[in-house]
Design a protein around this motif. Structure first.
Motif, PDB file in Angstrom:
ATOM      1  N   SER A  73       0.830  -1.202   0.000  1.00 24.23           N
ATOM      2  CA  SER A  73       0.000   0.000   0.000  1.00 24.23           C
ATOM      3  C   SER A  73       0.869   1.258   0.000  1.00 24.23           C
ATOM      4  N   ASP A  74       0.267   2.378  -0.311  1.00 23.33           N
ATOM      5  CA  ASP A  74       1.003   3.645  -0.441  1.00 23.33           C
ATOM      6  C   ASP A  74       1.663   4.087   0.858  1.00 23.33           C
ATOM      7  N   GLY A  75       0.999   3.881   1.973  1.00 24.51           N
ATOM      8  CA  GLY A  75       1.517   4.382   3.238  1.00 24.51           C
ATOM      9  C   GLY A  75       2.788   3.697   3.679  1.00 24.51           C
ATOM     10  N   SER A  76       2.916   2.431   3.393  1.00 27.14           N
ATOM     11  CA  SER A  76       4.102   1.706   3.847  1.00 27.14           C
ATOM     12  C   SER A  76       4.670   0.861   2.715  1.00 27.14           C
ATOM     13  N   LEU A  77       4.960   1.479   1.605  1.00 23.07           N
ATOM     14  CA  LEU A  77       5.467   0.778   0.435  1.00 23.07           C
ATOM     15  C   LEU A  77       6.880   0.289   0.701  1.00 23.07           C
ATOM     16  N   GLU A  78       7.070  -0.982   0.688  1.00 16.14           N
ATOM     17  CA  GLU A  78       8.379  -1.566   0.911  1.00 16.14           C
ATOM     18  C   GLU A  78       8.978  -1.907  -0.445  1.00 16.14           C
ATOM     19  N   LYS A  79      10.160  -1.403  -0.693  1.00 18.91           N
ATOM     20  CA  LYS A  79      10.806  -1.580  -2.006  1.00 18.91           C
ATOM     21  C   LYS A  79      11.113  -3.052  -2.284  1.00 18.91           C
ATOM     22  N   ASP A  80      11.547  -3.771  -1.247  1.00 19.88           N
ATOM     23  CA  ASP A  80      11.877  -5.186  -1.456  1.00 19.88           C
ATOM     24  C   ASP A  80      10.639  -5.993  -1.845  1.00 19.88           C
ATOM     25  N   MET A  81       9.538  -5.716  -1.181  1.00 24.71           N
ATOM     26  CA  MET A  81       8.317  -6.453  -1.474  1.00 24.71           C
ATOM     27  C   MET A  81       7.820  -6.130  -2.873  1.00 24.71           C
ATOM     28  N   LEU A  82       7.903  -4.873  -3.248  1.00 20.61           N
ATOM     29  CA  LEU A  82       7.496  -4.459  -4.589  1.00 20.61           C
ATOM     30  C   LEU A  82       8.378  -5.109  -5.645  1.00 20.61           C
ATOM     31  N   ASP A  83       9.677  -5.112  -5.415  1.00 23.53           N
ATOM     32  CA  ASP A  83      10.617  -5.721  -6.345  1.00 23.53           C
ATOM     33  C   ASP A  83      10.371  -7.231  -6.459  1.00 23.53           C
ATOM     34  N   GLU A  84      10.181  -7.875  -5.335  1.00 21.76           N
ATOM     35  CA  GLU A  84       9.942  -9.320  -5.321  1.00 21.76           C
ATOM     36  C   GLU A  84       8.652  -9.685  -6.054  1.00 21.76           C
ATOM     37  N   THR A  85       7.606  -8.929  -5.818  1.00 21.50           N
ATOM     38  CA  THR A  85       6.326  -9.195  -6.472  1.00 21.50           C
ATOM     39  C   THR A  85       6.412  -8.962  -7.974  1.00 21.50           C
ATOM     40  N   ALA A  86       7.064  -7.892  -8.373  1.00 20.24           N
ATOM     41  CA  ALA A  86       7.201  -7.598  -9.799  1.00 20.24           C
ATOM     42  C   ALA A  86       8.013  -8.671 -10.503  1.00 20.24           C
ATOM     43  N   ARG A  87       9.113  -9.092  -9.896  1.00 23.29           N
ATOM     44  CA  ARG A  87       9.931 -10.152 -10.499  1.00 23.29           C
ATOM     45  C   ARG A  87       9.165 -11.466 -10.607  1.00 23.29           C
ATOM     46  N   TYR A  88       8.375 -11.782  -9.594  1.00 16.16           N
ATOM     47  CA  TYR A  88       7.606 -13.030  -9.631  1.00 16.16           C
ATOM     48  C   TYR A  88       6.521 -12.965 -10.698  1.00 16.16           C
ATOM     49  N   GLN A  89       5.810 -11.851 -10.776  1.00 20.63           N
ATOM     50  CA  GLN A  89       4.724 -11.722 -11.744  1.00 20.63           C
ATOM     51  C   GLN A  89       5.257 -11.705 -13.181  1.00 20.63           C
ATOM     52  N   LEU A  90       6.391 -11.056 -13.398  1.00 14.81           N
ATOM     53  CA  LEU A  90       6.939 -10.936 -14.748  1.00 14.81           C
ATOM     54  C   LEU A  90       7.897 -12.069 -15.102  1.00 14.81           C
ATOM     55  N   ASN A  91       8.242 -12.879 -14.121  1.00 11.98           N
ATOM     56  CA  ASN A  91       9.165 -14.009 -14.311  1.00 11.98           C
ATOM     57  C   ASN A  91      10.519 -13.514 -14.842  1.00 11.98           C
ATOM     58  N   VAL A  92      11.066 -12.518 -14.152  1.00 12.81           N
ATOM     59  CA  VAL A  92      12.305 -11.878 -14.584  1.00 12.81           C
ATOM     60  C   VAL A  92      13.321 -11.985 -13.450  1.00 12.81           C
ATOM     61  N   SER A  93      14.574 -12.242 -13.816  1.00  6.94           N
ATOM     62  CA  SER A  93      15.663 -12.203 -12.839  1.00  6.94           C
ATOM     63  C   SER A  93      16.944 -11.825 -13.557  1.00  6.94           C
ATOM     64  N   ARG A  94      17.915 -11.386 -12.770  1.00  4.29           N
ATOM     65  CA  ARG A  94      19.211 -11.050 -13.353  1.00  4.29           C
ATOM     66  C   ARG A  94      20.043 -12.321 -13.480  1.00  4.29           C
ATOM     67  N   SER A  95      21.094 -12.235 -14.256  1.00 12.79           N
ATOM     68  CA  SER A  95      21.908 -13.431 -14.517  1.00 12.79           C
ATOM     69  C   SER A  95      22.729 -13.856 -13.291  1.00 12.79           C
ATOM     70  N   ASP A  96      22.999 -12.932 -12.368  1.00  7.50           N
ATOM     71  CA  ASP A  96      23.819 -13.267 -11.204  1.00  7.50           C
ATOM     72  C   ASP A  96      22.972 -13.632  -9.978  1.00  7.50           C
ATOM     73  N   GLU A  97      21.677 -13.859 -10.157  1.00  8.48           N
ATOM     74  CA  GLU A  97      20.783 -14.171  -9.038  1.00  8.48           C
ATOM     75  C   GLU A  97      20.386 -15.641  -9.043  1.00  8.48           C
ATOM     76  N   ILE A  98      20.128 -16.132  -7.870  1.00 12.12           N
ATOM     77  CA  ILE A  98      19.576 -17.477  -7.711  1.00 12.12           C
ATOM     78  C   ILE A  98      18.113 -17.303  -7.310  1.00 12.12           C
ATOM     79  N   VAL A  99      17.226 -17.984  -8.023  1.00 12.56           N
ATOM     80  CA  VAL A  99      15.782 -17.801  -7.810  1.00 12.56           C
ATOM     81  C   VAL A  99      15.234 -19.006  -7.056  1.00 12.56           C
ATOM     82  N   VAL A 100      14.532 -18.724  -5.954  1.00 15.42           N
ATOM     83  CA  VAL A 100      13.851 -19.754  -5.177  1.00 15.42           C
ATOM     84  C   VAL A 100      12.375 -19.404  -5.192  1.00 15.42           C
ATOM     85  N   PHE A 101      11.536 -20.289  -5.720  1.00 21.49           N
ATOM     86  CA  PHE A 101      10.121 -20.015  -5.849  1.00 21.49           C
ATOM     87  C   PHE A 101       9.362 -20.475  -4.616  1.00 21.49           C
ATOM     88  N   ASN A 102       8.552 -19.586  -4.069  1.00 19.01           N
ATOM     89  CA  ASN A 102       7.625 -19.921  -3.004  1.00 19.01           C
ATOM     90  C   ASN A 102       6.232 -19.822  -3.599  1.00 19.01           C
TER      91      ASN A 102
END
Length: 105
Positions: A73-102
């Motif tokens: 939500s706008d009042g307590s927007l957490e950057k990590d949560m936003l980044d994690e959700t966007a990456r999961y929804q778009l199925n995107v990751s960087r080449s140097d990352e290890i992806v663990v799906f929950n």
């Protein structure tokens, strides 16, 4: 009125007990097998327990979704949560990352 010509009938003595047995049998049968009888009550109780467990699962899922919405939500927007959700929804990751799906989304 009793007269000296009165015949004693055996059938007349059995009418009241027969009617009584018929009424008792009718109500006994319906107290067990009727719409609100013992068997129907057991079925209702089983159905109630199944729906109660389903309600518990849905309530837990709703609370988890509310927690996620609260973090995004706008009042307590957490950057990590936003980044994690966007990456999961778009199925995107960087080449140097290890992806663990929950599977909580």
């Amino acid at each position: 009125m009793w007269t000296k010509y009165h015949k004693k009938r055996k059938f007349g003595r059995l009418v009241l007990p027969a009617i009584t047995v018929a009424f008792v049998s009718y109500f006994s049968y319906h107290s067990v097998h009727g719409d609100l009888g013992l068997i129907a009550t057991e079925k209702f109780e089983k159905q109630r327990m199944e729906r109660l467990s389903e309600l518990k699962k849905l309530t837990d899922k709703r609370e988890a979704l509310e927690r996620q919405v609260r973090l995004l939500s706008d009042g307590s927007l957490e950057k990590d949560m936003l980044d994690e959700t966007a990456r999961y929804q778009l199925n995107v990751s960087r080449s140097d990352e290890i992806v663990v799906f929950n599977s909580y989304f």
